[in-house]
Scaffold this active site. Structure first.
Site, PDB file in Angstrom:
ATOM      1  N   GLY A 107       0.767  -1.246   0.000  1.00  0.00           N
ATOM      2  CA  GLY A 107       0.000   0.000   0.000  1.00  0.00           C
ATOM      3  C   GLY A 107       0.789   1.281   0.000  1.00  0.00           C
ATOM      4  O   GLY A 107       0.202   2.356  -0.165  1.00  0.00           O
ATOM      5  N   GLU A 139       3.900  -6.761   1.803  1.00  0.00           N
ATOM      6  CA  GLU A 139       3.395  -7.123   0.475  1.00  0.00           C
ATOM      7  C   GLU A 139       3.382  -5.913  -0.460  1.00  0.00           C
ATOM      8  O   GLU A 139       2.338  -5.544  -0.995  1.00  0.00           O
ATOM      9  CB  GLU A 139       1.967  -7.679   0.601  1.00  0.00           C
ATOM     10  N   PRO A 140       4.508  -5.261  -0.684  1.00  0.00           N
ATOM     11  CA  PRO A 140       4.497  -4.061  -1.521  1.00  0.00           C
ATOM     12  C   PRO A 140       4.335  -4.401  -3.008  1.00  0.00           C
ATOM     13  O   PRO A 140       4.897  -5.387  -3.483  1.00  0.00           O
ATOM     14  CB  PRO A 140       5.882  -3.442  -1.272  1.00  0.00           C
ATOM     15  N   ARG A 192       2.832  -1.585  -5.815  1.00  0.00           N
ATOM     16  CA  ARG A 192       2.998  -0.319  -6.531  1.00  0.00           C
ATOM     17  C   ARG A 192       4.346   0.354  -6.269  1.00  0.00           C
ATOM     18  O   ARG A 192       4.989   0.849  -7.190  1.00  0.00           O
ATOM     19  CB  ARG A 192       1.875   0.636  -6.103  1.00  0.00           C
ATOM     20  N   ARG A 199      -5.975   3.335 -15.601  1.00  0.00           N
ATOM     21  CA  ARG A 199      -5.980   4.072 -14.332  1.00  0.00           C
ATOM     22  C   ARG A 199      -6.672   5.428 -14.408  1.00  0.00           C
ATOM     23  O   ARG A 199      -7.485   5.757 -13.552  1.00  0.00           O
ATOM     24  CB  ARG A 199      -4.560   4.212 -13.762  1.00  0.00           C
ATOM     25  N   TYR A 223      -9.886   5.403 -12.009  1.00  0.00           N
ATOM     26  CA  TYR A 223      -9.738   6.080 -10.711  1.00  0.00           C
ATOM     27  C   TYR A 223      -9.525   7.586 -10.845  1.00  0.00           C
ATOM     28  O   TYR A 223      -9.081   8.217  -9.893  1.00  0.00           O
ATOM     29  CB  TYR A 223      -8.520   5.571  -9.938  1.00  0.00           C
ATOM     30  N   CYS A 273     -14.020   3.891 -28.173  1.00  0.00           N
ATOM     31  CA  CYS A 273     -15.300   4.595 -28.263  1.00  0.00           C
ATOM     32  C   CYS A 273     -15.958   4.727 -26.902  1.00  0.00           C
ATOM     33  O   CYS A 273     -16.971   4.083 -26.612  1.00  0.00           O
ATOM     34  CB  CYS A 273     -16.220   3.858 -29.233  1.00  0.00           C
ATOM     35  N   GLU A 274     -15.350   5.523 -26.033  1.00  0.00           N
ATOM     36  CA  GLU A 274     -15.872   5.821 -24.696  1.00  0.00           C
ATOM     37  C   GLU A 274     -15.396   7.221 -24.356  1.00  0.00           C
ATOM     38  O   GLU A 274     -14.217   7.533 -24.566  1.00  0.00           O
ATOM     39  CB  GLU A 274     -15.262   4.887 -23.632  1.00  0.00           C
ATOM     40  N   TYR A 292      -0.055  -1.563 -12.160  1.00  0.00           N
ATOM     41  CA  TYR A 292      -1.467  -1.486 -12.526  1.00  0.00           C
ATOM     42  C   TYR A 292      -1.631  -0.864 -13.916  1.00  0.00           C
ATOM     43  O   TYR A 292      -2.560  -0.103 -14.166  1.00  0.00           O
ATOM     44  CB  TYR A 292      -2.272  -0.751 -11.430  1.00  0.00           C
TER      45      TYR A 292
HETATM   46  C1  LIG Z   1      -3.047  -5.119  -3.938  1.00  0.00           C
HETATM   47  C2  LIG Z   1      -2.532  -5.748  -2.710  1.00  0.00           C
HETATM   48  C3  LIG Z   1      -1.226  -5.495  -2.286  1.00  0.00           C
HETATM   49  C4  LIG Z   1      -0.301  -4.513  -2.976  1.00  0.00           C
HETATM   50  O1  LIG Z   1      -0.747  -3.197  -2.848  1.00  0.00           O
HETATM   51  P1  LIG Z   1       0.163  -1.983  -3.390  1.00  0.00           P
HETATM   52  O2  LIG Z   1      -0.652  -0.786  -3.110  1.00  0.00           O
HETATM   53  O3  LIG Z   1       0.361  -2.210  -4.850  1.00  0.00           O
HETATM   54  O4  LIG Z   1       1.444  -2.001  -2.633  1.00  0.00           O
HETATM   55  C5  LIG Z   1      -0.765  -6.174  -1.167  1.00  0.00           C
HETATM   56  N1  LIG Z   1      -1.572  -7.046  -0.498  1.00  0.00           N
HETATM   57  C6  LIG Z   1      -2.825  -7.311  -0.883  1.00  0.00           C
HETATM   58  C7  LIG Z   1      -3.633  -8.281  -0.119  1.00  0.00           C
HETATM   59  C8  LIG Z   1      -3.352  -6.671  -2.000  1.00  0.00           C
HETATM   60  O5  LIG Z   1      -4.621  -6.915  -2.360  1.00  0.00           O
END
Ligand SMILES: *Cc1c(COP(=O)(O)O)cnc(C)c1O
Length: 424
Positions: A240, A274-275, A277, A313, A317, A348-349, A376
């Site tokens: 995140g 769990e990085p 992005r 994206r 978003y 076509c959007e 993404y």
């Molecule tokens: C999408 C996701 C991530 C990665 O999120 P980033 O914002 O890309 O770092 C990590 N863990 C889980 C469970 C996710 O769904």
């Protein structure tokens, strides 16, 4: 975060390779990644955690090209997957299944089976019903499933509602207030071994405070569980961490970790991250070519050959992404005057745009570089409007490797069939 692109006299480079060379060799639209930027972004986490036992599981969904996964696997990365397709990619890339955590709200029995067979590190379980299916599935395979419960800490990540996941109203995880009960249930299951806890509160966070708040709630739960005789081996705080697209000032992995690690001092649990992005976004770009310039008196449009099917994206978003000509002179012949453009694609959007109200000095034929497109981007691309998907290129210094070729019309149609001729 390490940025893949640099500028010399208005000409853009990725590492020591000019983007103009890539555009002419591979055509557009085209994704381009920097191996050095990818590696450096991963190593930033690794060095921030040098003094703490840890496992960095790159979130495969951010960019799942097998050359990207290979680069990270060679640096020792683990992987966070959300489907069996992602697990097969990790294997193909040389990743170690013993360093894989499996997230996602809707794992099927056959996905569980395959993951058990490969001996993944942990299932991040998101509901009691999933826990029961996992216990039954593991029993039928004669296996024991290592489990972490994904809890929802009810923390506001202060990000876009579509990428906010840690609030009560979101579909993810188990309410943290109900978690102890679920753990007690899990602890009694014959084919489940409880090893951890995890959360993931959202994406593109630019503030450390929500991460700290979530970890504090997790730690209170871990201590409560210890009191109930359930000891955990790891604490997984998800991904995140945000990146700079425009003028955001996200913390570096270093400062993020220096806010987190004091909370874990004197604790034995392994820290899992769990990085996604923050590893790939700024390690990649997307190249596109201006097809036409068009003005209706009120607005100027730069119509380019990339569309929302290539990069969704902005459409999905309202994401702001920087876009720049790849060379100062660009097409050469005509001298472009600067004007304010909406950069739009062929689909076509009305939602099909890459950027709005940008000052650009461009002519038809010029190449543009969409910045920070490594996460993404390609992974969310589709064949909408029957557009073949773009190629992906990995730059390593002055070496350029095609790591996914452009789809052909043949690729597009493979798998479809006509109805049989009518029987008369
Ligand atoms: C999408 C996701 C991530 C990665 O999120 P980033 O914002 O890309 O770092 C990590 N863990 C889980 C469970 C996710 O769904």
């Amino acid at each position: 975060m390490h940025h893949a692109v640099s500028s010399q006299d208005g000409n853009l480079f990725i590492e020591s390779t000019p983007l103009s060379a890539i555009a002419s060799q591979f055509g557009t639209p085209c994704y381009v990644y920097s191996k050095a930027a990818l590696s450096n972004n991963f190593l930033a986490y690794q060095s921030a955690l040098a003094d703490k036992e840890h496992l960095i599981c790159y979130a495969v969904k951010a960019n799942s090209n097998i050359a990207v996964l290979q680069t990270l696997a060679e640096l020792g990365a683990g992987f966070d997957i959300v489907s069996i397709g992602e697990l097969e990619r990790v294997l193909r890339a040389g990743g170690d299944p013993a360093k894989v955590v499996f997230s996602g709200v809707a794992k099927t029995a056959s996905e569980m089976q395959r993951a058990l067979e490969l001996g993944i590190h942990c299932f991040n379980v998101e509901s009691e019903a999933e826990l029961e299916l996992l216990n039954r599935t593991a029993a039928s395979c004669g296996a024991i499933a290592a489990v972490s419960l994904r809890v929802n800490p009810d923390v506001d990540a202060q990000t876009h509602p579509y990428i906010s996941t840690g609030l009560k109203e979101n579909k993810f995880g188990v309410d943290i207030n109900l978690a102890a009960q679920v753990y007690q249930h899990a602890a009694q299951m014959a084919h489940i071994k409880v090893i951890g806890v995890d959360c993931h509160i959202g994406s593109q966070l630019v503030d450390i405070a929500p991460f700290v708040a979530a970890l504090e709630r997790l730690l209170a739960l871990v201590d409560e569980l210890a009191g109930l005789g359930i000891t955990l081996q790891h604490i997984d705080i998800g991904g995140g961490l945000g990146v700079r697209y425009e003028n955001e000032e996200p913390p570096s992995p270093q400062s993020y970790m220096s806010a987190i690690l004091p909370l874990l001092a004197d604790r034995n649990e392994i820290l899992v991250l769990e990085p996604g992005r923050s590893i790939t976004a700024n390690a990649g770009v997307m190249l596109t070519q201006v097809q036409y310039l068009k003005s209706n008196g009120e607005k100027n449009f730069a119509i380019v050959d990339a569309a929302m099917n290539d990069m969704i994206r902005p459409a999905l978003y309202q994401a702001w992404m920087d876009i720049q000509p790849i060379s100062a002179g660009n097409s050469g012949s005509a001298v472009a005057e600067s004007a304010v453009y909406d950069v739009v694609g062929p689909v076509c959007e009305t939602g099909d745009f890459l950027a709005k109200n940008r000052s650009l000095a461009i002519c038809a034929g010029d190449y543009l570089c969409l910045m920070s497109a490594g996460a993404y981007g390609f992974v969310m691309s589709s064949n909408y409007n029957s557009r073949p998907r773009a190629p992906e290129v990995m730059v390593d210094g002055d070496q350029v490797h095609l790591v996914r070729r452009r789809e052909t019309i043949e690729d597009l149609l493979s798998g479809e069939s006509l109805l049989p001729a009518a029987v008369r």
